[in-house]
Design a protein around this motif. Structure first.
Motif, PDB file in Angstrom:
ATOM      1  N   VAL A 140       0.746  -1.133  -0.042  1.00 40.01           N
ATOM      2  CA  VAL A 140      -0.100  -0.071   0.097  1.00 40.01           C
ATOM      3  C   VAL A 140       0.876   1.253  -0.085  1.00 40.01           C
ATOM      4  O   VAL A 140       0.431   2.207  -0.628  1.00 40.01           O
ATOM      5  CB  VAL A 140      -1.033  -0.078   1.232  1.00 40.01           C
ATOM      6  CG1 VAL A 140      -1.760   1.147   1.308  1.00 40.01           C
ATOM      7  CG2 VAL A 140      -1.864  -1.224   1.041  1.00 40.01           C
ATOM      8  N   ASP A 141       2.013   1.158   0.823  1.00 39.12           N
ATOM      9  CA  ASP A 141       2.716   2.204   0.827  1.00 39.12           C
ATOM     10  C   ASP A 141       3.483   2.629  -0.459  1.00 39.12           C
ATOM     11  O   ASP A 141       3.570   3.701  -0.879  1.00 39.12           O
ATOM     12  CB  ASP A 141       3.770   2.379   1.971  1.00 39.12           C
ATOM     13  CG  ASP A 141       3.064   2.293   3.224  1.00 39.12           C
ATOM     14  OD1 ASP A 141       2.236   2.998   3.506  1.00 39.12           O
ATOM     15  OD2 ASP A 141       3.878   1.568   4.298  1.00 39.12           O
ATOM     16  N   ALA A 170      -1.828 -10.110  -2.516  1.00 32.53           N
ATOM     17  CA  ALA A 170      -1.321 -10.525  -3.711  1.00 32.53           C
ATOM     18  C   ALA A 170      -1.138  -9.624  -5.087  1.00 32.53           C
ATOM     19  O   ALA A 170      -0.539  -9.904  -5.948  1.00 32.53           O
ATOM     20  CB  ALA A 170      -2.072 -11.817  -4.391  1.00 32.53           C
ATOM     21  N   GLY A 171      -1.808  -8.477  -4.658  1.00 32.01           N
ATOM     22  CA  GLY A 171      -1.616  -7.291  -5.845  1.00 32.01           C
ATOM     23  C   GLY A 171      -2.817  -7.007  -6.580  1.00 32.01           C
ATOM     24  O   GLY A 171      -2.942  -6.428  -7.456  1.00 32.01           O
ATOM     25  N   CYS A 207      -2.610  -4.404  -9.388  1.00 36.74           N
ATOM     26  CA  CYS A 207      -4.091  -3.493  -9.388  1.00 36.74           C
ATOM     27  C   CYS A 207      -4.716  -4.635 -10.588  1.00 36.74           C
ATOM     28  O   CYS A 207      -5.720  -3.955 -11.069  1.00 36.74           O
ATOM     29  CB  CYS A 207      -3.730  -2.262  -9.609  1.00 36.74           C
ATOM     30  SG  CYS A 207      -3.192  -1.311  -8.344  1.00 36.74           S
ATOM     31  N   ALA A 208      -4.372  -5.636 -10.925  1.00 40.31           N
ATOM     32  CA  ALA A 208      -5.087  -6.209 -11.960  1.00 40.31           C
ATOM     33  C   ALA A 208      -6.383  -6.942 -11.297  1.00 40.31           C
ATOM     34  O   ALA A 208      -6.371  -7.414 -10.203  1.00 40.31           O
ATOM     35  CB  ALA A 208      -4.399  -7.333 -12.631  1.00 40.31           C
ATOM     36  N   ARG A 209      -7.465  -6.987 -12.135  1.00 40.65           N
ATOM     37  CA  ARG A 209      -8.536  -7.893 -11.619  1.00 40.65           C
ATOM     38  C   ARG A 209      -8.625  -9.385 -11.610  1.00 40.65           C
ATOM     39  O   ARG A 209      -9.636  -9.880 -10.981  1.00 40.65           O
ATOM     40  CB  ARG A 209     -10.010  -7.108 -12.179  1.00 40.65           C
ATOM     41  CG  ARG A 209     -10.218  -5.634 -11.930  1.00 40.65           C
ATOM     42  CD  ARG A 209     -11.069  -4.993 -12.891  1.00 40.65           C
ATOM     43  NE  ARG A 209     -10.283  -4.458 -14.200  1.00 40.65           N
ATOM     44  CZ  ARG A 209     -10.723  -3.671 -14.900  1.00 40.65           C
ATOM     45  NH1 ARG A 209     -11.965  -3.306 -14.828  1.00 40.65           N
ATOM     46  NH2 ARG A 209     -10.053  -3.398 -16.077  1.00 40.65           N
ATOM     47  N   PRO A 270       2.867 -14.121 -11.094  1.00 38.40           N
ATOM     48  CA  PRO A 270       1.084 -14.366 -11.024  1.00 38.40           C
ATOM     49  C   PRO A 270       0.643 -13.620 -10.016  1.00 38.40           C
ATOM     50  O   PRO A 270      -0.554 -13.260  -9.746  1.00 38.40           O
ATOM     51  CB  PRO A 270       0.635 -15.918 -11.043  1.00 38.40           C
ATOM     52  CG  PRO A 270       1.924 -16.390 -10.276  1.00 38.40           C
ATOM     53  CD  PRO A 270       3.330 -15.725 -10.907  1.00 38.40           C
ATOM     54  N   LYS A 271       1.489 -13.272  -8.754  1.00 33.48           N
ATOM     55  CA  LYS A 271       1.193 -12.629  -7.628  1.00 33.48           C
ATOM     56  C   LYS A 271       2.019 -11.690  -7.335  1.00 33.48           C
ATOM     57  O   LYS A 271       2.961 -11.834  -6.351  1.00 33.48           O
ATOM     58  CB  LYS A 271       1.057 -13.603  -6.484  1.00 33.48           C
ATOM     59  CG  LYS A 271      -0.020 -14.685  -6.615  1.00 33.48           C
ATOM     60  CD  LYS A 271      -0.321 -15.517  -5.529  1.00 33.48           C
ATOM     61  CE  LYS A 271      -1.304 -16.488  -5.629  1.00 33.48           C
ATOM     62  NZ  LYS A 271      -1.478 -17.562  -4.504  1.00 33.48           N
TER      63      LYS A 271
END
Length: 500
Positions: A140-141, A170-171, A207-209, A270-271
Protein backbone atom coordinates in the motif's frame (compact mmCIF):
# COMPACT_ATOMS: atom_id res chain seq x y z
CA UNK A 1 39.53 49.23 21.59
CA UNK A 2 38.97 48.80 25.31
CA UNK A 3 37.01 45.83 26.62
CA UNK A 4 34.52 46.69 29.34
CA UNK A 5 31.79 44.92 31.28
CA UNK A 6 28.30 46.32 31.58
CA UNK A 7 24.78 45.25 32.52
CA UNK A 8 21.95 45.37 29.99
CA UNK A 9 18.23 44.60 30.35
CA UNK A 10 16.55 43.15 27.27
CA UNK A 11 12.96 42.12 26.84
CA UNK A 12 12.06 39.31 24.43
CA UNK A 13 9.40 36.72 23.81
CA UNK A 14 10.07 33.04 23.29
CA UNK A 15 8.08 29.83 23.22
CA UNK A 16 9.25 27.41 25.89
CA UNK A 17 8.86 23.87 24.59
CA UNK A 18 8.39 22.03 27.85
CA UNK A 19 8.52 18.22 27.90
CA UNK A 20 4.78 18.04 28.53
CA UNK A 21 4.02 20.38 25.64
CA UNK A 22 6.14 18.29 23.31
CA UNK A 23 4.38 15.17 24.52
CA UNK A 24 1.00 16.83 23.90
CA UNK A 25 2.01 17.64 20.34
CA UNK A 26 3.18 14.06 19.91
CA UNK A 27 -0.14 12.71 21.23
CA UNK A 28 -2.13 14.78 18.76
CA UNK A 29 -0.40 13.38 15.68
CA UNK A 30 -0.40 9.74 16.83
CA UNK A 31 -2.72 7.28 15.13
CA UNK A 32 -5.28 5.49 17.28
CA UNK A 33 -3.11 2.34 17.37
CA UNK A 34 0.01 4.25 18.42
CA UNK A 35 -2.00 6.17 21.01
CA UNK A 36 -3.34 2.96 22.53
CA UNK A 37 0.21 1.59 22.82
CA UNK A 38 1.42 4.83 24.43
CA UNK A 39 -1.40 4.86 26.99
CA UNK A 40 -0.79 1.19 27.77
CA UNK A 41 2.83 2.03 28.59
CA UNK A 42 1.74 4.87 30.88
CA UNK A 43 -0.71 2.58 32.68
CA UNK A 44 2.12 0.18 33.43
CA UNK A 45 4.45 2.93 34.65
CA UNK A 46 2.06 5.07 36.68
CA UNK A 47 0.27 3.47 39.67
CA UNK A 48 -2.18 6.40 39.90
CA UNK A 49 -3.66 5.70 36.45
CA UNK A 50 -6.35 3.12 35.89
CA UNK A 51 -8.68 2.07 33.11
CA UNK A 52 -12.23 3.31 33.37
CA UNK A 53 -14.94 0.64 33.39
CA UNK A 54 -18.30 0.91 31.66
CA UNK A 55 -20.17 0.49 34.92
CA UNK A 56 -18.10 2.97 36.91
CA UNK A 57 -19.96 5.50 39.06
CA UNK A 58 -20.92 8.66 37.22
CA UNK A 59 -19.03 11.04 39.57
CA UNK A 60 -15.83 9.12 38.93
CA UNK A 61 -16.00 9.52 35.19
CA UNK A 62 -13.33 11.74 33.66
CA UNK A 63 -13.89 14.57 31.22
CA UNK A 64 -12.28 12.47 28.49
CA UNK A 65 -14.75 9.63 29.08
CA UNK A 66 -17.67 12.05 28.92
CA UNK A 67 -16.36 13.57 25.70
CA UNK A 68 -15.81 10.17 24.11
CA UNK A 69 -19.49 9.34 24.48
CA UNK A 70 -20.73 12.69 23.25
CA UNK A 71 -22.43 12.92 19.88
CA UNK A 72 -22.16 16.26 18.16
CA UNK A 73 -24.45 17.57 15.45
CA UNK A 74 -24.21 20.66 13.29
CA UNK A 75 -26.46 22.23 10.72
CA UNK A 76 -25.74 24.58 7.85
CA UNK A 77 -25.86 27.54 10.22
CA UNK A 78 -23.44 25.97 12.73
CA UNK A 79 -20.31 23.92 12.51
CA UNK A 80 -17.91 25.51 14.98
CA UNK A 81 -16.57 23.54 17.91
CA UNK A 82 -17.16 24.13 21.57
CA UNK A 83 -15.77 27.30 23.12
CA UNK A 84 -13.86 27.12 26.37
CA UNK A 85 -11.73 29.56 28.31
CA UNK A 86 -7.95 29.12 28.38
CA UNK A 87 -6.83 28.16 31.89
CA UNK A 88 -4.02 29.83 33.69
CA UNK A 89 -0.55 28.75 32.68
CA UNK A 90 -1.43 28.29 29.01
CA UNK A 91 1.64 28.54 26.82
CA UNK A 92 1.26 31.14 24.07
CA UNK A 93 1.55 30.32 20.40
CA UNK A 94 4.34 32.40 18.79
CA UNK A 95 2.25 32.98 15.66
CA UNK A 96 -0.66 34.31 17.68
CA UNK A 97 1.15 36.87 19.86
CA UNK A 98 -1.25 39.33 21.41
CA UNK A 99 -4.31 37.32 20.38
CA UNK A 100 -6.34 35.20 22.78
CA UNK A 101 -6.82 31.64 21.59
CA UNK A 102 -8.60 28.63 23.02
CA UNK A 103 -6.19 26.01 24.34
CA UNK A 104 -4.96 23.60 21.71
CA UNK A 105 -2.19 21.00 21.60
CA UNK A 106 0.05 23.88 20.49
CA UNK A 107 -0.58 25.68 23.77
CA UNK A 108 -1.71 23.09 26.30
CA UNK A 109 -1.64 24.07 29.98
CA UNK A 110 1.45 22.73 31.73
CA UNK A 111 2.68 22.65 35.33
CA UNK A 112 4.95 25.49 36.38
CA UNK A 113 7.61 23.07 37.64
CA UNK A 114 8.53 22.29 34.02
CA UNK A 115 8.76 25.88 32.81
CA UNK A 116 12.51 26.10 33.25
CA UNK A 117 13.26 23.44 30.67
CA UNK A 118 14.55 24.86 27.41
CA UNK A 119 13.39 24.15 23.89
CA UNK A 120 16.30 21.83 23.25
CA UNK A 121 15.20 19.28 25.83
CA UNK A 122 14.09 15.86 24.70
CA UNK A 123 10.78 14.52 26.04
CA UNK A 124 12.28 11.06 26.21
CA UNK A 125 15.57 10.40 27.95
CA UNK A 126 16.16 7.16 26.07
CA UNK A 127 17.81 7.56 22.68
CA UNK A 128 16.74 4.64 20.53
CA UNK A 129 18.93 4.11 17.47
CA UNK A 130 16.46 1.53 16.15
CA UNK A 131 14.03 4.38 15.46
CA UNK A 132 16.29 5.43 12.57
CA UNK A 133 16.27 2.04 10.88
CA UNK A 134 14.17 2.20 7.72
CA UNK A 135 10.88 0.36 8.10
CA UNK A 136 9.83 -2.30 5.61
CA UNK A 137 7.65 -0.80 2.90
CA UNK A 138 4.21 -2.30 2.45
CA UNK A 139 2.51 -2.73 -0.91
CA UNK A 140 0.00 0.00 0.00
CA UNK A 141 2.81 2.42 0.89
CA UNK A 142 4.70 1.57 -2.30
CA UNK A 143 1.66 2.23 -4.47
CA UNK A 144 0.71 5.38 -2.53
CA UNK A 145 4.17 6.88 -3.11
CA UNK A 146 3.84 6.30 -6.86
CA UNK A 147 0.31 7.72 -6.83
CA UNK A 148 1.53 10.96 -5.25
CA UNK A 149 4.04 11.41 -8.08
CA UNK A 150 1.84 10.28 -10.97
CA UNK A 151 -1.46 12.00 -10.13
CA UNK A 152 -1.81 15.67 -9.24
CA UNK A 153 -5.59 15.85 -9.52
CA UNK A 154 -7.02 15.66 -5.95
CA UNK A 155 -10.17 13.88 -7.13
CA UNK A 156 -8.25 11.26 -9.06
CA UNK A 157 -5.81 10.93 -6.18
CA UNK A 158 -8.68 10.21 -3.79
CA UNK A 159 -10.10 7.62 -6.19
CA UNK A 160 -6.64 6.10 -6.58
CA UNK A 161 -6.06 5.87 -2.85
CA UNK A 162 -9.44 4.21 -2.40
CA UNK A 163 -8.58 1.65 -5.09
CA UNK A 164 -5.16 1.01 -3.51
CA UNK A 165 -6.85 0.24 -0.20
CA UNK A 166 -8.88 -2.44 -2.00
CA UNK A 167 -5.79 -4.25 -3.33
CA UNK A 168 -5.10 -7.54 -1.56
CA UNK A 169 -1.71 -8.87 -0.50
CA UNK A 170 -1.24 -10.65 -3.84
CA UNK A 171 -1.68 -7.34 -5.69
CA UNK A 172 -5.20 -7.87 -7.07
CA UNK A 173 -8.11 -5.43 -6.94
CA UNK A 174 -10.84 -7.10 -4.90
CA UNK A 175 -13.92 -4.98 -5.59
CA UNK A 176 -16.07 -4.32 -8.65
CA UNK A 177 -15.35 -0.94 -10.28
CA UNK A 178 -19.05 -0.18 -10.74
CA UNK A 179 -19.56 -0.51 -6.98
CA UNK A 180 -16.53 1.71 -6.31
CA UNK A 181 -17.86 4.38 -8.70
CA UNK A 182 -21.29 4.27 -7.07
CA UNK A 183 -19.84 4.54 -3.58
CA UNK A 184 -17.60 7.48 -4.48
CA UNK A 185 -20.18 9.21 -6.64
CA UNK A 186 -17.70 9.31 -9.53
CA UNK A 187 -18.24 8.49 -13.21
CA UNK A 188 -17.28 4.86 -13.97
CA UNK A 189 -15.06 6.09 -16.83
CA UNK A 190 -13.08 8.21 -14.37
CA UNK A 191 -12.55 5.24 -12.05
CA UNK A 192 -11.46 3.13 -15.04
CA UNK A 193 -8.98 5.85 -16.05
CA UNK A 194 -7.47 5.96 -12.56
CA UNK A 195 -7.21 2.16 -12.48
CA UNK A 196 -5.34 2.28 -15.80
CA UNK A 197 -2.81 4.63 -14.18
CA UNK A 198 -2.42 2.33 -11.16
CA UNK A 199 -1.85 -0.67 -13.42
CA UNK A 200 1.21 1.12 -14.82
CA UNK A 201 2.86 1.18 -11.38
CA UNK A 202 5.58 -1.11 -10.08
CA UNK A 203 5.59 -4.05 -9.58
CA UNK A 204 4.29 -4.93 -13.08
CA UNK A 205 0.90 -6.64 -12.95
CA UNK A 206 -0.28 -4.93 -9.77
CA UNK A 207 -3.91 -3.74 -9.43
CA UNK A 208 -5.14 -6.32 -11.94
CA UNK A 209 -8.66 -7.68 -11.52
CA UNK A 210 -7.82 -11.25 -12.50
CA UNK A 211 -4.91 -13.45 -13.57
CA UNK A 212 -5.48 -12.81 -17.27
CA UNK A 213 -5.24 -9.05 -16.80
CA UNK A 214 -2.21 -9.43 -14.51
CA UNK A 215 -0.27 -11.42 -17.11
CA UNK A 216 -1.38 -9.10 -19.90
CA UNK A 217 -0.04 -6.06 -18.04
CA UNK A 218 3.34 -7.72 -17.56
CA UNK A 219 3.53 -8.82 -21.19
CA UNK A 220 2.72 -5.29 -22.38
CA UNK A 221 5.52 -4.03 -20.14
CA UNK A 222 7.88 -6.46 -21.93
CA UNK A 223 6.44 -5.52 -25.34
CA UNK A 224 5.42 -9.17 -25.92
CA UNK A 225 1.65 -8.85 -26.01
CA UNK A 226 1.24 -9.71 -29.68
CA UNK A 227 -2.00 -11.20 -31.11
CA UNK A 228 -0.83 -14.79 -30.59
CA UNK A 229 0.08 -14.08 -26.97
CA UNK A 230 -3.25 -12.34 -26.45
CA UNK A 231 -5.07 -15.47 -27.54
CA UNK A 232 -2.90 -17.62 -25.27
CA UNK A 233 -3.56 -15.41 -22.23
CA UNK A 234 -7.28 -15.43 -23.02
CA UNK A 235 -7.30 -19.25 -22.91
CA UNK A 236 -5.37 -19.99 -19.74
CA UNK A 237 -7.89 -22.71 -18.96
CA UNK A 238 -6.50 -24.75 -21.87
CA UNK A 239 -2.96 -24.19 -20.59
CA UNK A 240 -4.01 -25.37 -17.13
CA UNK A 241 -5.44 -28.58 -18.67
CA UNK A 242 -2.26 -29.00 -20.76
CA UNK A 243 -4.37 -29.15 -23.92
CA UNK A 244 -1.51 -28.03 -26.17
CA UNK A 245 -3.20 -29.14 -29.37
CA UNK A 246 -6.16 -26.88 -28.74
CA UNK A 247 -3.81 -24.03 -27.76
CA UNK A 248 -1.83 -24.35 -31.02
CA UNK A 249 -5.06 -24.17 -32.96
CA UNK A 250 -6.34 -21.14 -31.01
CA UNK A 251 -3.03 -19.26 -31.21
CA UNK A 252 -2.32 -20.32 -34.78
CA UNK A 253 1.37 -20.99 -34.06
CA UNK A 254 3.79 -23.87 -34.44
CA UNK A 255 4.69 -26.26 -31.66
CA UNK A 256 8.08 -24.57 -31.10
CA UNK A 257 6.52 -21.11 -30.96
CA UNK A 258 3.91 -22.31 -28.47
CA UNK A 259 6.62 -23.81 -26.30
CA UNK A 260 8.49 -20.50 -26.29
CA UNK A 261 5.29 -18.60 -25.44
CA UNK A 262 4.52 -20.92 -22.54
CA UNK A 263 8.08 -20.41 -21.30
CA UNK A 264 7.55 -16.66 -21.33
CA UNK A 265 4.32 -17.04 -19.37
CA UNK A 266 6.12 -19.10 -16.74
CA UNK A 267 8.65 -16.28 -16.26
CA UNK A 268 5.89 -13.89 -15.20
CA UNK A 269 4.77 -13.29 -11.63
CA UNK A 270 1.12 -14.30 -11.03
CA UNK A 271 1.12 -12.65 -7.59
CA UNK A 272 3.19 -9.46 -7.86
CA UNK A 273 2.07 -8.09 -4.51
CA UNK A 274 3.67 -10.90 -2.49
CA UNK A 275 7.03 -9.17 -2.76
CA UNK A 276 5.68 -6.79 -0.12
CA UNK A 277 3.76 -9.38 1.89
CA UNK A 278 6.17 -9.80 4.83
CA UNK A 279 4.90 -6.74 6.70
CA UNK A 280 1.77 -7.03 8.80
CA UNK A 281 -0.86 -4.68 7.39
CA UNK A 282 -2.95 -3.11 10.14
CA UNK A 283 -6.64 -2.62 9.41
CA UNK A 284 -7.86 0.96 9.18
CA UNK A 285 -10.02 1.89 12.15
CA UNK A 286 -11.81 5.24 11.68
CA UNK A 287 -11.38 7.92 14.33
CA UNK A 288 -14.57 9.76 13.32
CA UNK A 289 -17.98 8.65 12.04
CA UNK A 290 -20.11 10.84 9.76
CA UNK A 291 -23.76 10.06 9.05
CA UNK A 292 -26.72 12.01 7.79
CA UNK A 293 -29.42 12.94 10.29
CA UNK A 294 -33.18 12.86 9.71
CA UNK A 295 -33.25 16.60 8.95
CA UNK A 296 -30.54 16.37 6.29
CA UNK A 297 -27.74 17.72 8.49
CA UNK A 298 -24.62 15.66 9.15
CA UNK A 299 -23.85 14.10 12.51
CA UNK A 300 -20.17 13.88 13.39
CA UNK A 301 -19.10 11.72 16.30
CA UNK A 302 -15.88 10.28 17.64
CA UNK A 303 -15.25 6.56 17.56
CA UNK A 304 -15.18 5.87 21.29
CA UNK A 305 -13.50 2.50 20.70
CA UNK A 306 -10.33 4.25 19.51
CA UNK A 307 -10.12 6.65 22.48
CA UNK A 308 -8.26 5.29 25.53
CA UNK A 309 -10.33 5.59 28.70
CA UNK A 310 -8.09 6.34 31.70
CA UNK A 311 -8.84 7.84 35.11
CA UNK A 312 -6.80 9.34 37.90
CA UNK A 313 -7.30 7.34 41.09
CA UNK A 314 -7.48 10.14 43.65
CA UNK A 315 -8.43 7.88 46.55
CA UNK A 316 -5.40 5.65 46.01
CA UNK A 317 -3.16 8.73 45.86
CA UNK A 318 -4.56 10.03 49.15
CA UNK A 319 -4.02 6.65 50.76
CA UNK A 320 -0.43 6.24 49.57
CA UNK A 321 0.54 9.89 50.14
CA UNK A 322 -0.28 9.48 53.85
CA UNK A 323 2.29 6.70 54.19
CA UNK A 324 5.16 8.46 52.41
CA UNK A 325 8.09 8.66 54.81
CA UNK A 326 10.88 10.44 52.97
CA UNK A 327 11.37 13.09 50.32
CA UNK A 328 12.14 10.53 47.62
CA UNK A 329 8.75 8.85 48.02
CA UNK A 330 6.94 12.17 48.14
CA UNK A 331 8.71 13.39 44.98
CA UNK A 332 7.84 10.16 43.16
CA UNK A 333 4.16 10.44 44.09
CA UNK A 334 4.07 14.10 43.09
CA UNK A 335 5.55 13.25 39.67
CA UNK A 336 3.06 10.43 39.19
CA UNK A 337 0.16 12.73 40.10
CA UNK A 338 1.36 15.45 37.76
CA UNK A 339 1.87 13.00 34.86
CA UNK A 340 -1.50 11.34 35.39
CA UNK A 341 -3.32 14.67 35.60
CA UNK A 342 -1.63 15.89 32.44
CA UNK A 343 -2.38 12.69 30.49
CA UNK A 344 -6.11 12.73 31.31
CA UNK A 345 -6.29 16.40 30.35
CA UNK A 346 -4.25 15.89 27.16
CA UNK A 347 -6.43 12.98 26.02
CA UNK A 348 -9.54 15.06 26.60
CA UNK A 349 -8.04 17.98 24.66
CA UNK A 350 -6.97 15.68 21.83
CA UNK A 351 -10.50 14.30 21.45
CA UNK A 352 -12.02 17.79 21.38
CA UNK A 353 -9.51 18.99 18.79
CA UNK A 354 -10.08 16.03 16.46
CA UNK A 355 -13.84 16.54 16.72
CA UNK A 356 -13.56 20.26 15.95
CA UNK A 357 -11.43 19.71 12.88
CA UNK A 358 -13.62 16.85 11.61
CA UNK A 359 -16.81 18.91 12.00
CA UNK A 360 -15.33 21.80 10.03
CA UNK A 361 -14.10 19.51 7.27
CA UNK A 362 -17.58 18.00 6.93
CA UNK A 363 -19.13 21.47 6.86
CA UNK A 364 -16.71 22.66 4.17
CA UNK A 365 -17.02 19.53 2.03
CA UNK A 366 -20.74 18.82 2.40
CA UNK A 367 -21.00 18.61 -1.41
CA UNK A 368 -18.77 15.52 -1.37
CA UNK A 369 -20.93 13.73 1.20
CA UNK A 370 -24.12 14.64 -0.65
CA UNK A 371 -23.10 14.23 -4.30
CA UNK A 372 -19.72 12.51 -4.54
CA UNK A 373 -16.07 13.09 -5.26
CA UNK A 374 -16.68 15.46 -8.20
CA UNK A 375 -18.06 18.05 -5.77
CA UNK A 376 -14.94 18.49 -3.64
CA UNK A 377 -14.33 22.17 -2.91
CA UNK A 378 -10.96 23.94 -2.73
CA UNK A 379 -9.84 23.68 0.90
CA UNK A 380 -6.60 24.36 2.75
CA UNK A 381 -5.38 24.13 6.32
CA UNK A 382 -5.69 27.87 6.94
CA UNK A 383 -9.40 27.90 6.09
CA UNK A 384 -10.14 25.21 8.66
CA UNK A 385 -7.75 26.72 11.21
CA UNK A 386 -9.38 30.15 10.98
CA UNK A 387 -12.87 28.69 11.25
CA UNK A 388 -12.14 26.80 14.47
CA UNK A 389 -9.70 29.40 15.83
CA UNK A 390 -6.67 27.17 16.00
CA UNK A 391 -3.23 27.25 14.43
CA UNK A 392 -2.51 25.66 11.04
CA UNK A 393 0.10 23.38 12.59
CA UNK A 394 -2.55 21.96 14.92
CA UNK A 395 -4.87 21.19 12.01
CA UNK A 396 -1.96 19.63 10.12
CA UNK A 397 -1.21 17.28 13.03
CA UNK A 398 -4.86 16.36 13.48
CA UNK A 399 -5.32 15.41 9.82
CA UNK A 400 -2.29 13.10 9.81
CA UNK A 401 -3.01 9.42 10.50
CA UNK A 402 -6.69 10.10 11.30
CA UNK A 403 -9.50 8.53 9.32
CA UNK A 404 -13.15 9.40 8.75
CA UNK A 405 -15.82 6.79 8.02
CA UNK A 406 -18.47 8.11 5.65
CA UNK A 407 -21.24 6.72 3.48
CA UNK A 408 -18.73 6.78 0.62
CA UNK A 409 -15.95 4.89 2.37
CA UNK A 410 -13.12 5.56 4.81
CA UNK A 411 -10.81 8.47 4.02
CA UNK A 412 -7.84 10.06 5.74
CA UNK A 413 -8.71 13.57 6.88
CA UNK A 414 -5.94 15.15 4.81
CA UNK A 415 -7.54 13.90 1.57
CA UNK A 416 -10.32 16.47 1.91
CA UNK A 417 -7.86 19.31 1.32
CA UNK A 418 -7.67 20.31 -2.35
CA UNK A 419 -5.96 23.17 -4.16
CA UNK A 420 -7.72 26.18 -5.67
CA UNK A 421 -7.24 28.23 -8.85
CA UNK A 422 -7.72 31.99 -8.47
CA UNK A 423 -10.37 33.84 -10.48
CA UNK A 424 -9.10 36.35 -13.03
CA UNK A 425 -11.74 38.90 -12.07
CA UNK A 426 -11.10 38.59 -8.33
CA UNK A 427 -14.25 36.54 -7.75
CA UNK A 428 -14.67 33.18 -6.12
CA UNK A 429 -11.79 30.77 -6.68
CA UNK A 430 -12.21 27.74 -8.91
CA UNK A 431 -11.43 24.24 -7.74
CA UNK A 432 -8.51 22.53 -9.42
CA UNK A 433 -10.80 19.72 -10.55
CA UNK A 434 -13.16 22.15 -12.30
CA UNK A 435 -10.23 23.72 -14.14
CA UNK A 436 -8.94 20.33 -15.27
CA UNK A 437 -12.40 19.48 -16.53
CA UNK A 438 -12.49 22.75 -18.51
CA UNK A 439 -9.07 22.00 -20.05
CA UNK A 440 -10.22 18.54 -21.10
CA UNK A 441 -13.39 19.98 -22.66
CA UNK A 442 -11.38 22.47 -24.71
CA UNK A 443 -9.03 19.76 -25.98
CA UNK A 444 -11.85 17.32 -26.74
CA UNK A 445 -13.59 19.97 -28.85
CA UNK A 446 -10.57 20.74 -31.04
CA UNK A 447 -10.10 19.40 -34.59
CA UNK A 448 -7.12 18.68 -36.81
CA UNK A 449 -7.08 22.21 -38.19
CA UNK A 450 -7.44 23.94 -34.83
CA UNK A 451 -5.27 22.22 -32.20
CA UNK A 452 -4.89 24.36 -29.10
CA UNK A 453 -1.46 25.10 -27.69
CA UNK A 454 -0.99 25.50 -23.94
CA UNK A 455 -0.72 29.28 -24.40
CA UNK A 456 -4.03 29.34 -26.28
CA UNK A 457 -5.68 27.33 -23.53
CA UNK A 458 -4.35 29.84 -20.97
CA UNK A 459 -5.88 32.72 -22.96
CA UNK A 460 -9.26 31.00 -23.21
CA UNK A 461 -9.32 30.15 -19.52
CA UNK A 462 -8.45 33.71 -18.56
CA UNK A 463 -11.23 34.94 -20.83
CA UNK A 464 -13.53 32.65 -18.83
CA UNK A 465 -12.34 34.22 -15.55
CA UNK A 466 -9.72 31.64 -14.54
CA UNK A 467 -6.27 33.01 -13.71
CA UNK A 468 -3.81 30.22 -14.49
CA UNK A 469 -0.19 29.95 -15.59
CA UNK A 470 0.99 28.10 -18.68
CA UNK A 471 3.11 25.67 -16.65
CA UNK A 472 0.03 24.80 -14.60
CA UNK A 473 -1.93 24.01 -17.76
CA UNK A 474 0.93 21.81 -18.95
CA UNK A 475 1.08 20.05 -15.59
CA UNK A 476 -2.66 19.36 -15.56
CA UNK A 477 -2.61 18.20 -19.19
CA UNK A 478 0.25 15.76 -18.52
CA UNK A 479 -1.49 14.49 -15.38
CA UNK A 480 -4.52 13.64 -17.54
CA UNK A 481 -2.21 11.78 -19.97
CA UNK A 482 -3.03 14.23 -22.78
CA UNK A 483 -0.14 14.68 -25.26
CA UNK A 484 1.23 18.05 -26.36
CA UNK A 485 -0.37 20.11 -29.14
CA UNK A 486 2.30 18.96 -31.61
CA UNK A 487 1.62 15.30 -30.89
CA UNK A 488 -2.15 15.81 -31.00
CA UNK A 489 -1.96 17.61 -34.36
CA UNK A 490 0.16 14.79 -35.82
CA UNK A 491 -2.24 12.13 -34.50
CA UNK A 492 -5.31 13.92 -35.86
CA UNK A 493 -3.71 14.40 -39.26
CA UNK A 494 -2.71 10.73 -39.44
CA UNK A 495 -6.21 9.73 -38.38
CA UNK A 496 -7.75 11.99 -41.03
CA UNK A 497 -5.41 10.59 -43.70
CA UNK A 498 -6.25 7.00 -42.78
CA UNK A 499 -9.97 7.79 -42.93
CA UNK A 500 -9.72 9.37 -46.39
Amino acid sequence: MALTQRLEIRQSQALVMTPQLMQAIKLLQLSNLDLAAYVETELEKNPLLERSSEDADAPAASEAETQQKAETEWSSEGGKGEEFDPPEGTTADPDDAGEARPPSPDNLPVQSEWAGVGAGARPDADYNLEAFVSAEITLVDHLAEQLALAVADPVRRMIGRHLIDLVDEAGYLTENLAEVAEKLGAPPAEVEAVLAILQGFEPPGVCARNLTECLAIQLKELDRFDPAMQRLVAHLDLLAKRDLAALRKVCDVSEDDLSDMIGEIRQLNPKPGLAFGNTLVQPIVPDVFVRQGPDGSYIVELNSDTLPKVLLNQSYYAEVAGTARNDKDKTYLADCLQTATWLVRALDQRAKTILKVAKEIVRQQDGFFAHGVQHLRPLNLKTVADAIEMHESTVSRVTANKYMATNRGIFELKYFFTSAIAAADGGEAHSAEAVRHRIKQLIDAENGQDVLSDDTIVDRLRAAGIDIARRTVAKYREAMRIPSSVQRRREKQLSAGATS
